[in-house]
Design a protein around this motif. Structure first.
Motif, short mmCIF file in Angstrom:
data_model
loop_
_atom_site.label_atom_id
_atom_site.label_comp_id
_atom_site.label_asym_id
_atom_site.label_seq_id
_atom_site.Cartn_x
_atom_site.Cartn_y
_atom_site.Cartn_z
N UNK A 142 16.02 6.16 -6.04
CA UNK A 142 14.70 6.45 -5.44
C UNK A 142 13.85 7.04 -6.54
N UNK A 143 13.20 6.17 -7.30
CA UNK A 143 12.54 6.70 -8.49
C UNK A 143 11.40 5.87 -9.03
N UNK A 171 8.49 -10.78 -6.35
CA UNK A 171 8.06 -11.55 -5.18
C UNK A 171 8.51 -10.85 -3.90
N UNK A 172 9.64 -10.18 -3.99
CA UNK A 172 10.16 -9.48 -2.80
C UNK A 172 10.91 -8.23 -3.23
N UNK A 173 10.97 -7.26 -2.31
CA UNK A 173 11.72 -6.03 -2.57
C UNK A 173 12.59 -5.72 -1.37
N UNK A 174 13.81 -5.28 -1.66
CA UNK A 174 14.71 -4.82 -0.61
C UNK A 174 14.92 -3.33 -0.84
N UNK A 175 14.39 -2.53 0.06
CA UNK A 175 14.38 -1.07 -0.13
C UNK A 175 15.35 -0.44 0.87
N UNK A 176 16.57 -0.26 0.43
CA UNK A 176 17.67 0.16 1.30
C UNK A 176 18.18 1.52 0.81
N UNK A 177 17.81 2.59 1.52
CA UNK A 177 18.17 3.94 1.03
C UNK A 177 19.67 4.16 1.00
N UNK A 219 -9.46 4.31 -2.53
CA UNK A 219 -9.09 4.80 -1.19
C UNK A 219 -7.76 4.22 -0.69
N UNK A 220 -7.43 3.01 -1.09
CA UNK A 220 -6.16 2.41 -0.66
C UNK A 220 -4.97 3.15 -1.27
N UNK A 221 -5.06 3.41 -2.59
CA UNK A 221 -3.92 4.09 -3.24
C UNK A 221 -3.87 5.57 -2.90
N UNK A 222 -5.03 6.18 -2.58
CA UNK A 222 -5.03 7.61 -2.24
C UNK A 222 -4.12 7.92 -1.05
N UNK A 223 -4.20 7.11 -0.02
CA UNK A 223 -3.37 7.33 1.17
C UNK A 223 -1.90 7.18 0.84
N UNK A 224 -1.58 6.15 0.07
CA UNK A 224 -0.18 5.93 -0.32
C UNK A 224 0.33 7.11 -1.15
N UNK A 225 -0.51 7.56 -2.10
CA UNK A 225 -0.07 8.62 -3.01
C UNK A 225 0.16 9.92 -2.25
N UNK A 226 -0.74 10.28 -1.34
CA UNK A 226 -0.58 11.53 -0.60
C UNK A 226 0.66 11.47 0.30
N UNK A 227 0.83 10.31 0.93
CA UNK A 227 2.01 10.12 1.77
C UNK A 227 3.29 10.30 0.95
N UNK A 228 3.31 9.69 -0.23
CA UNK A 228 4.48 9.78 -1.08
C UNK A 228 4.75 11.21 -1.52
N UNK A 229 3.68 11.93 -1.92
CA UNK A 229 3.87 13.33 -2.34
C UNK A 229 4.50 14.17 -1.24
N UNK A 230 4.04 13.96 -0.01
CA UNK A 230 4.59 14.73 1.11
C UNK A 230 6.07 14.43 1.30
N UNK A 231 6.41 13.14 1.28
CA UNK A 231 7.82 12.75 1.48
C UNK A 231 8.70 13.33 0.38
N UNK A 257 17.05 12.78 4.25
CA UNK A 257 16.41 13.12 2.97
C UNK A 257 16.43 11.91 2.04
N UNK A 258 17.54 11.20 2.01
CA UNK A 258 17.63 10.01 1.15
C UNK A 258 16.62 8.95 1.59
N UNK A 259 16.48 8.78 2.90
CA UNK A 259 15.53 7.78 3.40
C UNK A 259 14.10 8.17 3.01
N UNK A 260 13.79 9.45 3.18
CA UNK A 260 12.44 9.92 2.83
C UNK A 260 12.17 9.74 1.34
N UNK A 261 13.18 10.05 0.51
CA UNK A 261 12.99 9.93 -0.95
C UNK A 261 12.78 8.46 -1.34
#
Ligand SMILES: [Fe+2]
Length: 386
Positions: free
Chosen positions: A139-140, A170-176, A209-221, A238-242
């Motif tokens: 998660x990095x 083209x695709x991402x598999x994000x499996x915590x 404005x699009x990236x701002x929402x993503x960035x703030x959300x990420x900082x909180x998580x 915690x792993x899922x949030x990270x």
């Protein structure tokens, strides 16, 4: 000005998402992948789980398992030769940012030829190569969703930034669940890397404005879960949030760029072989202190998003709390200074002008709210040394 957003066409996000690998390939019309991974993933069982899924779906595959931390032009060259030998139509990158970045380098060189340095920023990459399905196991880096790859030039030791649509999977598999066995140091370093992505995306001159929402959300998580993920590695929430935080931060910085911390971090990593997240962590508090006066409100928002300042709190006080938190986090996660890491002072001093030139050359410092001169970068490098 309108923001131009790049993202993968498909993403499967959640515990157990790895099982979707054959279905994702099928949806993209891909049938003959070369898997790109590292020796650890090849040994620890994760690669076997992926190949068993492909076998079951009748998808033929081959493996290039020689990726290294901080991908080099040399290893990418070997990977491209492997790609040319077989009849492959895609790459499945499984691992940390290094494996995903290696696959990106392979795809770029396979389609465009030349040498990796021909495609470094600000050069445009004309052709997209074989599509990449990225499966992060840390998660990095967020590399699974970014349009960047970072490659070390074996000849010059320069960590080169290469950017463009051709680098976006083209695709991402994000499996915590794939991160549950990450050791403490890796969890801490990659976690701080993703926190840095989120903060830098938010304060970047190219934020939108699009990236701002993503960035703030990420900082909180990330800020609310990094200590738990380090202290209790099998804490699934915690792993899922990270993991969510890392991917979301990746989406933010891919479309807003990183800034001075990353610009200065790459040369430290290249010359002294410091893991990427760790060299970011060494720099983050001091560079935040340097930059904050130029964007007080933005940094105060970061403190609020991370939950270390009250919504109603004044900006000056919120930024002070942010600096406290970043310093405390480094202490708690045992981030060493360059000196404590064992970097030789004389060699460090000798390289400062080159490091400053490479930092500025990467273009990242120019996105910083406070754009430093070469002398200021050297002074910042000196300040963080011990
Ligand atoms: Fe990073």
């Amino acid at each position: 000005m309108a923001a131009l957003i790049t993202a993968p066409r498909l993403m499967s996000i959640g515990g157990g998402a790895l099982a979707e690998l054959p279905a994702l390939l099928a949806r993209l019309g891909l049938a003959r992948p070369l898997i790109v991974t590292d020796p650890y993933i090849a040994r620890c069982g994760i690669l076997d789980r992926a190949t068993a899924l492909l076998d079951k779906a009748g998808v033929p595959w081959a493996v290039f398992a020689d990726t290294v931390p901080d991908p080099t032009t040399e290893v990418i060259g070997i990977g491209v030769a492997r790609l040319q030998e077989g009849d492959f139509d895609s790459l499945v990158a499984i691992g940390g940012g290094s494996s995903i970045d290696t696959a990106k380098g392979m795809s770029v060189l396979y389609a465009n030829g030349g040498r990796m340095r021909d495609w470094k920023v600000p050069n445009e990459i004309p052709l997209a190569g074989p599509p990449i399905v990225a499966v992060p196991t840390t998660a990095g880096t967020g590399s699974e969703v970014t349009r960047f790859t970072v490659v070390t030039d074996t000849e010059s030791d320069e960590k080169m930034l290469i950017a463009g649509l051709a680098c976006c999977p083209a695709a991402a598999i994000v499996d915590y669940e794939l991160t549950l066995t990450m050791p403490l140091r890796l969890t801490a370093d990659t976690g701080i890397d993703s926190l840095t992505h989120a903060i830098e995306a938010y304060v970047s001159r190219r934020a939108n404005p699009f990236t701002d929402g993503l960035a703030k959300n990420a900082m909180g998580l990330i800020a609310r879960n990094i200590r738990t993920a380090c202290a209790a590695p099998d804490d699934r929430a915690a792993r899922e949030a990270m993991m969510l935080g890392a991917t979301t931060a990746g989406m933010a910085f891919s479309n807003a760029s990183v800034a001075l911390v990353h610009g200065m971090s790459r040369p430290i990593g290249a010359f002294f072989h410091v893991p990427h997240g760790l060299s970011n962590a060494m720099l983050l508090p001091e560079i935040t202190a340097f930059s904050a006066p130029a964007a007080l409100e933005r940094y105060a928002d970061c403190a609020r998003a991370m939950g270390v300042a009250e919504e109603s709190e004044g900006s000056q006080s919120a930024v002070a709390r942010l600096l406290d938190e970043l310093r405390r986090l480094n202490e708690e996660l045992q981030v060493p200074s360059p000196k404590a890491y064992g970097i030789d002072k004389a060699r460090y001093d000798e390289l400062l002008p080159t490091m400053a030139a490479q930092a500025l050359g990467s273009g990242s410092p120019q996105n910083n709210p406070r754009i430093p001169t070469s002398d200021e970068i050297i002074e910042l490098y000196r300040r963080v040394y011990d």
